[in-house]
Motif scaffolding. Structure first.
Motif, PDB file in Angstrom:
ATOM      1  N   SER C 467       0.832  -1.204   0.000  1.00 52.76           N
ATOM      2  CA  SER C 467       0.000   0.000   0.000  1.00 52.76           C
ATOM      3  C   SER C 467       0.863   1.249   0.000  1.00 52.76           C
ATOM      4  O   SER C 467       1.932   1.287   0.606  1.00 52.76           O
ATOM      5  CB  SER C 467      -0.870   0.027   1.251  1.00 52.76           C
ATOM      6  OG  SER C 467      -1.592  -1.151   1.329  1.00 52.76           O
ATOM      7  N   ILE C 468       0.374   2.240  -0.690  1.00 53.98           N
ATOM      8  CA  ILE C 468       1.006   3.550  -0.603  1.00 53.98           C
ATOM      9  C   ILE C 468       0.116   4.421   0.273  1.00 53.98           C
ATOM     10  O   ILE C 468      -0.994   4.012   0.642  1.00 53.98           O
ATOM     11  CB  ILE C 468       1.208   4.175  -1.997  1.00 53.98           C
ATOM     12  CG1 ILE C 468      -0.112   4.124  -2.765  1.00 53.98           C
ATOM     13  CG2 ILE C 468       2.298   3.457  -2.746  1.00 53.98           C
ATOM     14  CD1 ILE C 468      -0.068   4.897  -4.038  1.00 53.98           C
ATOM     15  N   ASN C 469       0.596   5.594   0.578  1.00 54.15           N
ATOM     16  CA  ASN C 469      -0.201   6.468   1.433  1.00 54.15           C
ATOM     17  C   ASN C 469      -1.580   6.705   0.824  1.00 54.15           C
ATOM     18  O   ASN C 469      -1.698   7.042  -0.354  1.00 54.15           O
ATOM     19  CB  ASN C 469       0.503   7.810   1.622  1.00 54.15           C
ATOM     20  CG  ASN C 469       1.801   7.631   2.372  1.00 54.15           C
ATOM     21  OD1 ASN C 469       2.012   6.584   2.997  1.00 54.15           O
ATOM     22  ND2 ASN C 469       2.678   8.618   2.292  1.00 54.15           N
ATOM     23  N   LEU C 472      -2.529   9.781  -1.181  1.00 50.92           N
ATOM     24  CA  LEU C 472      -1.855   9.971  -2.467  1.00 50.92           C
ATOM     25  C   LEU C 472      -2.597   9.267  -3.590  1.00 50.92           C
ATOM     26  O   LEU C 472      -2.693   9.769  -4.697  1.00 50.92           O
ATOM     27  CB  LEU C 472      -0.427   9.429  -2.384  1.00 50.92           C
ATOM     28  CG  LEU C 472       0.532  10.302  -1.597  1.00 50.92           C
ATOM     29  CD1 LEU C 472       1.837   9.564  -1.390  1.00 50.92           C
ATOM     30  CD2 LEU C 472       0.763  11.607  -2.330  1.00 50.92           C
TER      31      LEU C 472
END
Lengths: 257, 314, 507
Positions: C467-469, C472
């Motif tokens: 996962s990315i932020n 974002l």
């Protein structure tokens, strides 16, 4: 070797074909990356693995003209009549295509950087996928080079390498198909075969075919499982195709037609 | 410089080259004469290492082209029938590439390329794309390519074919200039060209050497061979009969006839000069001579003359 | 290898045929090209064959030793625990793992992503003891009857069957993962939290290859929480799990080494209470756990009668932790309980997660020879609430309460009482996985009660999280990236290509 490398590599950029390959690769990798990014999870390993399925198009584009154009235009005379070793010609062309793929990959490196900046993860699986990517690229480029050396038509070379790469990418499907065909055919009552032995036999057939498949050999890298022998295998097959390319070119020395 | 020994090249069951042997001496210009399909290009391809022979050997400056190809090829600059040009490179890029291939040291490269460019008169075209050049200029780039690395031996396969007369003259001039410090093998199917440029000539036909002679011998042989072309206005039958009665004339063949202007070919069986006899015969008959000139022998006729030992034509 | 050999023969026969024709027609001078030709073809064949032979040898010799799992969690590699167990099995052991399905092909995003490669690894590293097959019963309807001739197990499509000799057990792919039970309860979908594929399969292999040393009975029929995870934990300790439903004729079997009352939501019937009391007084071992959530009306009078015989009682109230550094949620119903010094060395964390706990209390009694030990307790600032008129009402009493206690009587009868289900129920274990400190305590408790020394404990594996932020992936950043990667860069290359082409075309 350097002479050939310099020429082939610079011509990718002077004849625009390199830029076209870049554009295709950038678009494909960008598409996968952006859609992953939008979904909130970026797995570069899976992006790279997906990109490999486009080898079927990219490799022929990059390699189809490497030798076939020389044959068609008669420029191969230069390789035979100047004090140049044919082996170095083969390696020079191979390296030029590899360098092109290497430069293409910068796009993915940028994406990796963005991923890290966005709080994503670059893990051992990503590194594994990259390692495999380049070993497979080497294998397929060598194959494309070989295809280009056996014909003087770019189109035939492209189709030839397209088909072989497609075949390799479908090996695991094909092997499963063969195995299940065997199974359903031999399981008919007429043959009276012990079903356990039959299923063992079929799975062995499948295993045997898959043993030759560089993709199924290297499938665990993307999960971070590194193994030397599949890489050795890829390098050997790449080397084998380079060697066969060399032999095809050397054929002039003994061919009688 | 080059020793060719019993060279055989088979394509399937036909022998394109069938036992050719000759030697090329240091510093000479050897003409390689033969009709199309005689095996000229095949022989040259074998000498340069592009093709391999079925049997026989080629020694270039003492190095066997098969066993020690790199050493042998160092001495050779080759212009094949189809110049090996990359159409998508500029002339300078191309010559640089050839320099790379021939391992010309980078310190000498620029000077050498400029020298060659000016020798073949393409300095102005150095940064043009080869594909955009005319045939004559492409041929010059081909020549330039052969000259890169300053090899001792230049092997030129029909360098003038397909060029216009001015270009042909330039190429011949260039070859003569190069001949001062190179050994040159030069193939052609045009007799006069060979006569003009070469010291010695190897004539091949059907894959075999028909003759190896200094150019002076060839000229002698040719001078003994005479045909005249006569065009006149007058009755063709009377004139023919009158001409046939002149001693030394073996045959009179009608070539072109208009209503009252005719052209005949006259063959002479000796070296006697019959031109004045013809003149007086025509004056006596009151048939105006419109043209009288001697005809060049064709290559075919030359072969016939060499192989059959006979002089004269049809 | 046979493939290449065959090619070789074909080529060779073609070559020799041609050679014969040649020699009959040609003079003796043209042998050189022939020897070159034979050399080139021969060399190519030798190289082709030797590449494959070399790789086969290399593969055979080094494929295991030169394989390194560098991933953080080694998802697709069997652990040393499994490896050692497989190595300890006799060489002639034949374990068949049969997937009753077509071999899954596109693995990404499915449970098979973690199952298929790991099973390959089992087969690969077991020296032939484990074979993995995929047989679809739709295509081969006889396979189920073959695997299980006497229909002792309920086998159906989509399962994995693990068979060794006559012993057989099954696994369904979805059970090879633990799921976030809170998400399940709240949103109704399965959110996998960890990968227990290896744990499940290794336990299954253990189950069909090793005689279980102990037998545990789960008392069922009390609307209790599910206990699949607990059973897994037990089987990793070589303890077989059997269900024991309550009934009028309830009787505790002779071979019962451990009795478990895991998260009942209704009280036990009187006859069961009587049976338990006599079980304990005869030296039986019992684990009891319950909480104050779905059963907030239940006083567990019969259960307390059993516990009272061991000087213990589960009170009808709910603990809230008021110390903010221990409380995990508003109201303090979920909090960190502290492990007593007796048990602290057995778990990796000094505090353990506790939720909706009832206090466990030692009662004043004159019963002799009973030793009571606390396991987990709250801080001094905890308070109790109870349900009055169907309303949760907090009391004024604050103090320290025990959440889990142990009692041993004179005949070595032992009972562990947990006032929370966080140590036994799937609801908790499945959410946090087998590596959780709570599970460690459960495991150690069972170990201690039954004197289990050997165990095959395979840790659950956490998933790689890519996962990315969050902000974002939803913000305008995506459009910027899309513009750059899908339009600017590719289009830039196309334009460059056009410019270069045009510029050079007219040189």
């Amino acid at each position: 070797m350097l002479a050939i490398f310099k020429r082939e590599f610079s011509m990718y950029f002077k004849t625009a074909s390199g830029y076209i390959a870049f554009a295709i690769f950038a678009f494909l990798s960008g598409y996968i990356f952006v859609s992953q990014y939008a979904s909130g999870k970026v797995n570069i390993a899976s992006e790279i693995t997906n990109l490999r399925s486009f080898f079927v198009v990219l490799i022929p584009i990059v390699t189809m003209g490497l030798f076939s154009e020389d044959k068609k235009r008669g420029t191969e005379v230069l390789y035979y009549t100047t004090p140049t070793n044919i082996a170095s010609v083969v390696i020079g062309k191979f390296l030029s295509a590899m360098a092109l793929f290497g430069i293409m990959f910068i796009n993915v490196l940028v994406q990796m950087f963005i991923t890290v900046c966005s709080g994503g993860v670059i893990d051992a699986g990503t590194m594994g996928a990259i390692v495999v990517y380049f070993f497979l690229t080497a294998l397929f480029v060598a194959l494309g080079l070989f295809a280009s050396a056996v014909t003087d038509s770019q189109i035939i070379a492209a189709i030839f390498s397209f088909l072989i790469i497609l075949l390799i990418q479908l090996t695991s499907t094909i092997s499963a198909l063969i195995s299940s065909t065997f199974n359903s055919f031999l399981s008919a009552k007429v043959f009276n075969i012990d079903p356990e032995k039959l299923s063992e036999f079929c799975s062995n057939v499948e295993k045997f075919i898959n043993w030759f498949d560089p993709l199924s050999k290297t499938k665990d890298f993307r999960y971070g499982v590194f193994s030397i022998s599949p890489l050795f295998y890829c390098a050997c097959i790449a080397g084998l195709f380079l060697f066969l390319t060399y032999q095809v070119l050397e054929k002039k020395r003994w061919t009688q037609s | 410089m080059i020793e060719i020994n019993n060279l055989v090249k088979r394509y399937g069951n036909t022998r394109a080259v069938n036992g050719i042997s000759f030697t090329v001496n240091d510093g000479e210009v050897l003409g390689f004469l033969g009709p199309n399909g005689a095996g000229k290009s095949t022989t040259m391809n074998i000498i340069t290492g592009y093709l391999s022979s079925t049997s026989g050997s080629v020694l270039v400056d003492g190095h066997d082209i098969l066993e020690d190809p790199v050493a042998a090829k160092k001495n050779i600059g080759y212009l094949p029938e189809l110049p090996p040009l990359y159409f998508d490179m500029t002339v300078r890029e191309y010559l640089n590439f050839v320099c790379d291939l021939k391992k010309v040291p980078s310190s000498e490269r620029k000077a050498q390329i400029n020298k060659i460019l000016s020798m073949v008169h393409i300095t102005d075209y150095a940064d043009r794309l080869i594909g955009n050049l005319s045939k004559g200029y492409k041929q010059r780039v081909g020549m330039a390519q052969a000259m890169v690395g300053d090899p001792k031996i230049l092997i030129l396969d029909e360098p003038t074919v397909g060029l216009d007369p001015t270009q042909i003259q330039e190429i011949r001039k260039l070859i003569r200039a190069l001949a001062q410090n190179h050994t040159i093998i030069f193939s052609s199917h045009i007799l006069s060209e060979v006569q003009e440029v070469c010291d010695r000539v190897v004539i091949i036909n059907n894959g075999k050497v028909a003759a190896v002679q200094p150019i002076s011998d060839l000229s002698k042989k040719l001078s003994g061979y005479t045909r005249l072309l006569l065009s006149f206005s007058g009755p063709i039958k009377d004139v023919s009969n009158a001409l046939r009665s002149i001693p030394g004339i073996t045959s009179v063949t009608e070539r072109v006839s208009n209503v009252d202007i005719h052209e005949v070919e006259i063959s002479i069986d000796s070296s006697t000069d019959v031109r004045s006899s013809i003149f007086y015969t025509m004056v006596r008959g009151n048939w105006p001579i419109l043209e009288l000139r001697s005809l060049d022998p064709t290559l075919e006729e030359l072969f016939l003359s060499i192989t059959s030992g006979k002089q004269g034509g049809k | 290898m046979s493939k290449t050999n065959k090619n070789k023969q074909v080529v060779e026969s073609a070559v020799s045929k041609r050679a014969n024709e040649d020699s009959s027609k040609k003079s003796a001078t043209d042998t050189r090209f022939k020897s070159l030709k034979y050399y080139a073809i021969g060399l190519s064949l030798i190289v082709i064959v030797s590449v494959f032979v070399l790789n086969a040898i290399f593969d055979g010799l080094f494929s295991k030793s030169l394989t390194f799992d560098l991933s953080g969690t080694a998802q697709n590699t069997i652990s040393s625990v499994t490896q050692n167990y497989l190595d300890s099995l006799p060489a002639e052991t034949e374990i068949r793992i049969v997937g009753l399905m077509d071999k899954p092909e596109s693995l990404a995003g499915t449970p098979y992503e973690y199952i298929v490669p790991l099973l390959d690894d089992y087969a690969f590293k077991s020296n032939g003891k484990v074979t993995v097959e995929y047989i679809n019963p739709k295509t081969y309807p006889t396979i189920i009857a073959q695997l299980d001739p006497d229909s002792s197990s309920q086998i159906s499509d989509g399962m994995y069957v693990i068979k060794c000799g006559d012993r057989i057990t099954t696994l369904i792919p979805s059970s090879c993962f633990t799921y976030d039970q809170n998400v399940m309860a709240q949103y109704g979908y399965y959110l996998p939290t960890s990968n227990v594929v290896e744990s499940s399969f290794t336990n299954a292999i253990v189950a069909v290859t090793t005689d279980m040393s102990n037998k545990a009975y789960f008392i069922t029929g009390l609307q209790e929480d599910p206990h699949t995870s607990f059973s897994n934990i037990l089987s990793s300790l070589f303890i077989e799990s059997v269900d024991l439903p309550v009934s009028d004729s309830f009787a505790i079997p002779e071979d019962c080494d451990l009795l478990i009352l895991s998260g009942p939501n209704v009280d036990i019937p009187t006859n069961v209470a009587d049976a338990l009391i006599s079980f304990l007084s005869n030296g039986g071992k019992l684990i009891v756990s319950t909480d104050f959530y779905y059963n907030s009306a239940e006083h567990f009078n019969n259960l307390n009668r059993v516990l009272n015989s061991m000087n213990l009682n589960i009170d009808y109230s709910l603990i809230s932790e008021n110390d903010p550094s221990y409380s995990l949620v508003d109201g303090g119903f979920e909090f960190l309980g502290t492990v007593t010094s007796d048990y602290a060395s057995l778990v990796s964390s000094p505090t353990l997660r506790v939720s909706y706990a009832r206090p466990v209390r030692q009662i004043d009694s004159t019963l002799p020879n009973i030793v009571v030990t606390p396991l987990i307790y709250s801080t001094q600032n905890a308070s109790l609430s109870t349900v009055v008129d169907e309303q949760l009402t907090s009391g004024s009493v604050t103090g320290q309460f025990n959440i889990a206690m142990k009692a041993v009587n004179g005949s070595a009868g032992t009972v562990y009482v947990f006032g929370t289900n966080n140590f036994t129920s799937d609801v908790y274990i499945s959410t946090y996985g087998f590596n959780d400190a709570n599970v460690e305590l459960t495991r150690e408790v069972v170990r201690g009660m039954l004197n289990v020394n050997s165990s095959i404990i395979v840790d659950s594996k956490t998933f790689a999280d890519y996962s990315i932020n969050d902000n974002l992936s939803t913000g305008s950043g995506v459009s910027v990236l899309a513009t750059v990667f899908l339009i600017v860069i590719p289009f830039g290359f196309v334009v460059t290509a056009a410019v270069v082409y045009k510029k050079r075309k007219n040189l």
